[in-house]
Design an enzyme around this catalytic site. Sequence first.
Site, short mmCIF file in Angstrom:
data_model
loop_
_atom_site.label_atom_id
_atom_site.label_comp_id
_atom_site.label_asym_id
_atom_site.label_seq_id
_atom_site.Cartn_x
_atom_site.Cartn_y
_atom_site.Cartn_z
CG HIS A 17 37.32 70.75 71.43
ND1 HIS A 17 37.05 69.46 71.58
CD2 HIS A 17 37.34 71.32 72.56
CE1 HIS A 17 36.93 69.09 72.89
NE2 HIS A 17 37.13 70.52 73.59
CE LYS A 41 37.08 68.09 81.68
NZ LYS A 41 36.84 68.61 80.29
NE ARG A 91 31.13 73.69 76.31
CZ ARG A 91 31.67 72.59 76.78
NH1 ARG A 91 31.61 71.30 76.20
NH2 ARG A 91 32.41 72.71 77.96
CB SER A 129 34.95 65.21 74.92
OG SER A 129 35.54 66.35 74.31
#
Length: 173
Positions: A17, A41, A91, A129
């Site tokens: 990030h 999430k 990504r 994360s």
Amino acid sequence: MKRAVYPGTFDPITFGHLDIIERSAKVVDELVIGILADSRKKNPLFTIEERLHMLQESTKQFSNISIQVFDGMTVDFAKKNNANLIIRGLRAVTDFESELQISQANQQLDSSIDTMFFTTSLEYAFLSSSIVKEMASYGTDISLFVPKPVVGMFHQKFPDLISAEKLNETSLL
Ligand code: ADP
């Protein structure tokens, strides 16, 4: 004045990030980082206050960055901040599919707001994360993957976490 928003869960902020933050802050005048409060999430590890604190502590070196907590649609968050750019990081191909869909939906909702993608720096291509949380839960040293203030917060949650310093101390004995 070019203002952009960078939305995410940041549970917690990683060097991946931070890399996107640093690079995007160079191409806009102001970058507003948005912590999504009502993330779909499930079960975030860190509270909104903790995530805000870690982001603040990890981005002190940038003068054109601010951090806010928001709820709801990213386009509304962008509009509220007079930003016409949404920053996202890419990504792998798996990110691409969902990010393409989200950016096109946002375009439909408000055609004046564009999404700008930054491809991950290779060294952070694997980093998320979730993977950091998994490593930490097994006591693995995570200091290569997250800023120092985040390591500190992890130590509070996982007292058994091995730190690089501790390992060095041990090897000197
Ligand atoms: P995560 O996907 O790790 O749970 P977030 O929801 O907080 O992260 O993601 C916010 C944005 O940051 C997304 O656009 C995501 O693709 C991007 N991002 C997360 N990790 C990386 C990384 N290692 N490299 C580049 N971009 C990243």
